[in-house]
Scaffold this active site. Sequence first.
Site, PDB file in Angstrom:
ATOM      1  N   TYR A 158       9.278  -5.216  45.279  1.00  0.00           N
ATOM      2  CA  TYR A 158       9.539  -6.123  43.819  1.00  0.00           C
ATOM      3  C   TYR A 158       9.138  -5.100  42.829  1.00  0.00           C
ATOM      4  CZ  TYR A 158       9.926 -10.147  41.370  1.00  0.00           C
ATOM      5  OH  TYR A 158      10.430 -12.233  40.471  1.00  0.00           O
TER       6      TYR A 158
HETATM    7  P1  NAI Z   1      15.973 -18.173  42.207  1.00  0.00           P
HETATM    8  O1  NAI Z   1      15.826 -17.559  43.421  1.00  0.00           O
HETATM    9  O2  NAI Z   1      15.985 -19.830  41.647  1.00  0.00           O
HETATM   10  O3  NAI Z   1      18.072 -17.676  41.556  1.00  0.00           O
HETATM   11  C1  NAI Z   1      18.185 -16.102  41.971  1.00  0.00           C
HETATM   12  C2  NAI Z   1      19.528 -16.618  41.397  1.00  0.00           C
HETATM   13  O4  NAI Z   1      19.958 -15.010  41.519  1.00  0.00           O
HETATM   14  C3  NAI Z   1      20.161 -17.150  42.787  1.00  0.00           C
HETATM   15  O5  NAI Z   1      21.382 -18.444  41.899  1.00  0.00           O
HETATM   16  C4  NAI Z   1      20.510 -16.199  43.325  1.00  0.00           C
HETATM   17  O6  NAI Z   1      22.357 -16.584  44.142  1.00  0.00           O
HETATM   18  C5  NAI Z   1      20.890 -15.095  42.491  1.00  0.00           C
HETATM   19  N1  NAI Z   1      21.121 -13.909  43.129  1.00  0.00           N
HETATM   20  C6  NAI Z   1      20.145 -13.017  43.814  1.00  0.00           C
HETATM   21  N2  NAI Z   1      20.606 -11.960  44.062  1.00  0.00           N
HETATM   22  C7  NAI Z   1      22.212 -11.750  43.379  1.00  0.00           C
HETATM   23  C8  NAI Z   1      23.050 -10.841  43.376  1.00  0.00           C
HETATM   24  N3  NAI Z   1      22.362  -9.723  44.259  1.00  0.00           N
HETATM   25  N4  NAI Z   1      23.890 -10.753  42.467  1.00  0.00           N
HETATM   26  C9  NAI Z   1      24.121 -11.381  41.706  1.00  0.00           C
HETATM   27  N5  NAI Z   1      23.419 -12.856  42.007  1.00  0.00           N
HETATM   28  C10 NAI Z   1      22.291 -12.891  42.841  1.00  0.00           C
HETATM   29  O7  NAI Z   1      15.390 -16.790  41.120  1.00  0.00           O
HETATM   30  P2  NAI Z   1      14.230 -17.102  39.830  1.00  0.00           P
HETATM   31  O8  NAI Z   1      12.755 -17.877  40.016  1.00  0.00           O
HETATM   32  O9  NAI Z   1      15.135 -18.488  38.885  1.00  0.00           O
HETATM   33  O10 NAI Z   1      14.362 -16.269  38.889  1.00  0.00           O
HETATM   34  C11 NAI Z   1      14.812 -15.440  38.803  1.00  0.00           C
HETATM   35  C12 NAI Z   1      14.785 -14.323  37.818  1.00  0.00           C
HETATM   36  O11 NAI Z   1      13.249 -14.409  36.912  1.00  0.00           O
HETATM   37  C13 NAI Z   1      14.607 -13.048  38.881  1.00  0.00           C
HETATM   38  O12 NAI Z   1      14.880 -11.772  37.982  1.00  0.00           O
HETATM   39  C14 NAI Z   1      13.368 -13.235  39.596  1.00  0.00           C
HETATM   40  O13 NAI Z   1      12.248 -11.683  39.603  1.00  0.00           O
HETATM   41  C15 NAI Z   1      12.058 -13.753  37.446  1.00  0.00           C
HETATM   42  N6  NAI Z   1      10.773 -14.038  38.186  1.00  0.00           N
HETATM   43  C16 NAI Z   1      10.818 -15.233  38.990  1.00  0.00           C
HETATM   44  C17 NAI Z   1       9.793 -15.592  38.780  1.00  0.00           C
HETATM   45  C18 NAI Z   1       9.302 -16.817  39.808  1.00  0.00           C
HETATM   46  O14 NAI Z   1       8.232 -16.936  39.349  1.00  0.00           O
HETATM   47  N7  NAI Z   1      10.124 -17.593  39.369  1.00  0.00           N
HETATM   48  C19 NAI Z   1       8.546 -14.770  37.928  1.00  0.00           C
HETATM   49  C20 NAI Z   1       8.831 -13.541  37.276  1.00  0.00           C
HETATM   50  C21 NAI Z   1       9.859 -13.245  37.148  1.00  0.00           C
END
Ligand code: NAI
Length: 251
Positions: A158
Amino acid sequence: MTFFDLKGRVAIVTGAAQGIGLAIAQRFVRAHASVAVVDINFAGAQDAAEEISREGGQAIAFTCDVADSNSVKNMVDAVLTTYSRIDILVNNAGIGGGATPTQNVSDEHWNRVIGVDLTGVFYCCRAVLPHMVERGYGRIVNVASIAGKEGNPNMVPYSSAKAGVIGLTKALAKEVVKSNVLVNVITPGTIDTGLINELPPQQARYIIEKIPMGRIGTPEEVASLVHWLASEEASFSTGAVFDLSGGRATY
Ligand code: NAI
């Protein structure tokens, strides 16, 4: 409060079925953009788009695995067929991959995290660029992570992918700046979504203890920064890295 108007703009938000992506899609629609709610979880994307549309906004669900170049191409073609233009791309889809000591990370684990979190960003940028460059306008916002700047132990795939997204952003920004396509990256610290709940409690505690504000952020706080970066108001920043970490990152 000034609210950057996105009227007439079409935005792709990947990973928009839930979490940060959903908050971004909701905010864009409140700013009058038309939004492509893109996710590998199509049922979730449909529910999200329906919920947004019920509130009076323009949102349509599209299925896509960002780690699959054909799937990305088909999705971008479908968005162009539906909306005839793409002004904004938010590369938000991502997976954490869990916490695993590096010696136990399998090839499959490494390849999937890099595939979704880094290669997926490349595929989506590559697919929208011809259209944005030809029209002479675009805003691309990549969602990396503070893990890409600092490195999170037991999260080498990651952290590597997110560091890669920062490099991709800087290189691409310089490449397309003359076409008025601006490319920026945000590096959130811990945000209150499903991703943090994937982690073992000990790993989650390690992350929260590093935040001077003593709390994690909200998806709406992330959406607020992305909204500005996706608007015409953000006109003198490209290739830039924007922190959003409750004071954790100060460099
Ligand atoms: P989440 O798990 O709640 O949502 C992620 C979404 O991406 C889900 O709807 C999932 O179905 C979709 N997804 C996963 N793989 C996919 C693929 N191959 N193709 C299309 N869609 C796909 O995650 P969250 O927390 O909302 O994270 C969103 C972004 O923010 C990510 O890139 C994560 O790395 C980044 N991020 C999140 C942090 C956190 O603390 N939640 C901190 C820093 C960055």
